[in-house]
Design an enzyme around this catalytic site. Structure first.
Site, PDB file in Angstrom:
ATOM      1  N   ASP A 141       1.051  -1.296   0.095  1.00 45.00           N
ATOM      2  CA  ASP A 141      -0.071   0.068  -0.055  1.00 45.00           C
ATOM      3  C   ASP A 141       0.915   1.103   0.034  1.00 45.00           C
ATOM      4  OD1 ASP A 141      -2.126  -1.620   0.290  1.00 45.00           O
ATOM      5  OD2 ASP A 141      -2.188  -1.603   2.303  1.00 45.00           O
ATOM      6  N   GLU A 142       2.019   1.078  -0.587  1.00 43.35           N
ATOM      7  CA  GLU A 142       3.003   2.480  -0.697  1.00 43.35           C
ATOM      8  C   GLU A 142       2.515   3.435  -1.744  1.00 43.35           C
ATOM      9  OE1 GLU A 142       3.804  -0.902  -1.083  1.00 43.35           O
ATOM     10  OE2 GLU A 142       5.655  -1.289   0.258  1.00 43.35           O
TER      11      GLU A 142
ATOM     12  N   LYS B 171       1.630   2.238  -4.935  1.00 43.93           N
ATOM     13  CA  LYS B 171       2.089   1.682  -6.287  1.00 43.93           C
ATOM     14  C   LYS B 171       1.371   2.112  -7.470  1.00 43.93           C
ATOM     15  CE  LYS B 171       2.382  -2.443  -4.600  1.00 43.93           C
ATOM     16  NZ  LYS B 171       1.871  -2.129  -2.903  1.00 43.93           N
TER      17      LYS B 171
ATOM     18  N   GLY C  28      -4.584  -4.295  -3.646  1.00 46.79           N
ATOM     19  CA  GLY C  28      -5.657  -3.182  -4.141  1.00 46.79           C
ATOM     20  C   GLY C  28      -5.028  -2.216  -4.438  1.00 46.79           C
ATOM     21  N   HIS C  29      -4.827  -1.575  -5.659  1.00 49.86           N
ATOM     22  CA  HIS C  29      -3.976  -0.745  -6.245  1.00 49.86           C
ATOM     23  C   HIS C  29      -5.215   0.407  -6.548  1.00 49.86           C
ATOM     24  CE1 HIS C  29      -0.473  -3.360  -7.295  1.00 49.86           C
ATOM     25  NE2 HIS C  29      -0.575  -3.435  -6.064  1.00 49.86           N
TER      26      HIS C  29
ATOM     27  N   GLN D 270       2.042  -5.818  -3.298  1.00 50.27           N
ATOM     28  CA  GLN D 270       2.369  -6.042  -1.807  1.00 50.27           C
ATOM     29  C   GLN D 270       3.568  -5.356  -1.558  1.00 50.27           C
ATOM     30  OE1 GLN D 270       1.177  -9.439  -3.546  1.00 50.27           O
ATOM     31  NE2 GLN D 270      -0.627  -8.659  -2.880  1.00 50.27           N
TER      32      GLN D 270
ATOM     33  N   SER E  20       5.454  12.487  -4.320  1.00 47.86           N
ATOM     34  CA  SER E  20       3.890  12.535  -4.412  1.00 47.86           C
ATOM     35  C   SER E  20       3.249  13.345  -3.183  1.00 47.86           C
ATOM     36  CB  SER E  20       3.351  11.112  -4.591  1.00 47.86           C
ATOM     37  OG  SER E  20       2.094  11.039  -4.636  1.00 47.86           O
TER      38      SER E  20
END
Ligand code: GDP
Ligand code: IMO
Ligand code: MG
Length: 422
Positions: free
Chosen positions: A13-14, A16, A40-41, A223, A411
Site C-alpha cells: 500500500d505504498e 504503487k 488493492g491498487h 504487496q 507525491s
C-alpha cells in the site's frame, strides 16, 4: 523508459497504483508478476477513483497492453468481475489484457482453507485478506494446482477439479467447515473459463516478441518487500516473491533484460494485518485515520501506521536493487510538528542497521529515532520540487539518502498532477 520493475519498499500500500499510472505514460506494456486479488491498487483520474486488484493499473491508459504474468494467482470469478466492473465505467478491456496460460487458479477451497487456518492460529493469525492466496501458492508448490490452461479446457477442468474438491473436502470437513459442492464450483468455473478464454495466451513468448520490437515494459509489483515469502517478516507475509527478483520468475523475462528498479515508499510507514512493525505509533495512526486516510483498499481494514523506518527501506534497497525512489503521501505529514525517522533498531545490548530475520526479535526491537522539524504547511499544491517548503525538501532528501537510493518522484496527493519529478 526501458524495462522497469516497480516494487513496494515497505509493507504494501505504498501508492504503487498511483505511481504505475503515472509511469505507464512512458511504457508500452504493464505486467503484474506476483500476488493475486489480495492486492488493492488505487488510482484517481480526475474525481474518479479506481481500485485494481488483479488487472495491472496500466489498463486505465489508452493503447497500453496489460499482462497478468505466470507468477500471479488468478481468482477467475474475481477477474471476470473486475473486467465487467471496468467495462461498466467505460474502461476498454479487450485485446489490451492478456493472462498467462500458466498462471495458477484460485478456487473456493483455497479461500475456505485460508479462513480456517486463520481460525486455527487464533491469536497468532496472519491477518490475511482471506482471498485464498496462501493455499493457492501452496498447491502450486505441491504441484497439484490448476492453471489457466486447465480452466479454459472443460474436460481437463472437470477431471482435475473433481479430484481437488474430493481431497479438499476431506480436509475442510476435518476442520469443521462445510464441504464444497463440485457441481456448483464446476459450473461457476466453467462459465468463468469460457469468458476468459480469449484473454489467455503464452505471455512469455508475447513479452519476448514485444521486446524484440523495442517495447518498454513496466513490471507492476504487488504487496511490499516485507510481505515477501523469503525476505519479509515470515510468517507474517504473503505467499509470493513480491521483491524485484519475482518480476523475472513471474514473467519469464530474464534478469539481464531488466534496466531499472523503482522503489515506492510512503513518507511514513503503514501495515495492514498482523506482524511486527517497529515504528508503529498511535499518535500518527490517529492523525491519519482522522483525515480519513489509511484504510485498506481490499478489505477496508484500518492500516496500522508509524514513523518512517529507514532500516527497513535501506534493507529494501538492498534486496530489490532499488535505483530510484518514489516517495508518496508526503502531504500526510503536513501538520506534524516533530517528525521521527527510525535509523537503527535496539534489541537488548545489540544494535541493528538491517532488518533481523526473526519476526520475534523484530517485534522486540526498539527504534532509534532522529527527529526532523515539521514544515507545517500544505504541500498538496506544489508542482515542482522548488515549490515544496525547504523543511519538506530536506526531509525527502534525508529519507532517500538513508534509504540508499536516488529521489526520483515526490507525491503530494492521489492525483496524477500531484506528482513531482525531482
Ligand atoms: P498500492 O497498493 O501500493 O497501490 O497503494 P493503495 O492504493 O492500496 O494505497 C495507497 C493510498 O494512498 C491510495 O488511497 C492512494 O490514492 C493514496 N495515495 C497515493 N499517493 C498519495 C499521495 O502522495 N498523497 C495522498 N494523499 N494520497 C496518496
Ligand atoms: P497491495 O498490492 C498490504 C497482507 C495481508 C496480510 C498478509 C498476508 O495493495 O500493496 P494474504 O492475503 O496475502 O495471504 O495476506 O499480507 N497483504 C497486503 N497488505 N497491501 C497488499 O497489497 C497486501 N496483500 C496482502 O494484510 O497481513
Ligand atoms: Mg494496496
Amino acid at each position: 523508459m526501458a524495462n522497469t520493475i516497480l516494487v513496494g519498499a515497505q509493507w504494501g500500500d505504498e501508492g504503487k497504483g498511483k505511481i504505475i499510472d503515472v509511469l505507464t505514460e512512458q511504457a508500452d506494456i504493464v505486467v503484474r508478476y506476483a500476488g493475486g486479488n489480495n492486492a488493492g491498487h488505487t488510482v484517481y483520474i480526475g474525481p474518479k477513483k479506481y481500485v485494481l486488484h488483479l488487472i495491472p493499473s496500466g489498463i486505465l491508459r489508452k493503447n497500453k497492453l496489460c499482462v497478468i504474468g505466470n507468477g500471479v494467482v488468478v481468482d477467475p470469478i474475481g477477474l471476470v468481475g473486475e473486467i465487467k466492473g471496468l467495462r461498466k465505467i467505460g474502461v476498454k478491456v479487450n485485446g489490451n489484457l492478456i493472462v498467462s496460460e500458466t498462471a495458477h487458479v484460485v478456487f473456493p477451497y483455497h479461500r475456505e482453507l485460508d479462513a480456517q487456518r486463520e481460525v486455527l492460529k487464533g491469536k497468532n493469525k496472519i491477518g490475511t485478506t482471506k482471498r485464498g492466496i496462501g493455499p493457492a501458492y501452496g498447491d502450486k508448490a505441491a504441484r497439484v494446482g490448476l492453471r489457466m490452461n486447465d480452466l479454459i479446457d472443460p474436460v481437463r477442468l472437470e477431471e482435475k477439479l473433481s479430484l481437488r474438491i474430493k481431497e479438499n473436502n476431506a480436509v475442510l470437513t476435518t476442520l469443521g467447515a462445510r464441504p464444497l459442492s463440485f457441481k456448483k464450483v464446476f459450473a461457476e468455473y466453467l462459465a468463468a473459463g469460457k469468458f476468459l478464454k480469449p484473454f489467455v495466451a503464452n505471455t512469455v513468448v508475447l513479452l519476448h516478441t514485444a521486446m524484440r520490437n523495442q517495447a518498454d515494459i513496466l513490471f507492476e509489483g504487488a504487496q511490499g518487500t516485507f510481505l515477501d515469502i523469503d525476505h519479509g517478516t515470515y510468517p507474517f507475509v504473503t505467499s509470493s516473491n513480491t521483491t524485484a527478483g519475482g518480476a523475472c520468475t513471474g514473467s519469464g523475462v530474464a534478469p539481464n533484460k531488466m534496466d531499472r528498479v523503482v522503489g515506492v515508499m510512503k513518507a511514513y510507514t503503514t501495515r495492514v494485518g498482523e506482524g511486527p512493525l517497529p515504528t508503529e505509533n498511535q499518535e500518527i495512526s490517529d492523525l491519519l485515520h482522522g483525515m480519513g486516510r489509511e484504510f485498506g483498499a481490499t478489505t477496508g481494514r484500518a492500516r496500522r501506521c508509524g514513523w518512517f523506518d529507514s532500516v527497513a527501506t535501506r534493507h529494501a534497497t538492498m534486496v530489490n536493487g532499488i535505483d530510484d525512489l518514489a516517495i508518496t503521501n508526503l502531504d500526510g505529514l503536513d501538520t506534524v510538528e516533530t517528525i521521527k525517522v527510525c535509523v537503527a533498531y535496539r534489541h537488548g545490548k545489540k544494535q541493528y542497521d538491517f532488518v533481523p530475520n526473526d519476526a520475534q526479535v523484530l517485534a522486540e526491537c526498539e527504534p532509534v529515532y532522529v527527529e526532523f522539524e515539521g514544515w507545517r504547511t500544505p504541500t498538496d499544491k506544489a508542482r515542482k520540487f522548488a515549490d515544496l517548503p525547504p523543511k519538506a525538501r530536506a526531509y525527502l532528501k534525508a529519507i532517500a539518502e538513508l534509504s540508499n537510493a536516488k529521489l526520483f518522484i515526490a507525491s503530494i496527493g492521489p492525483a496524477r498532477e500531484q506528482t513531482i519529478f525531482v
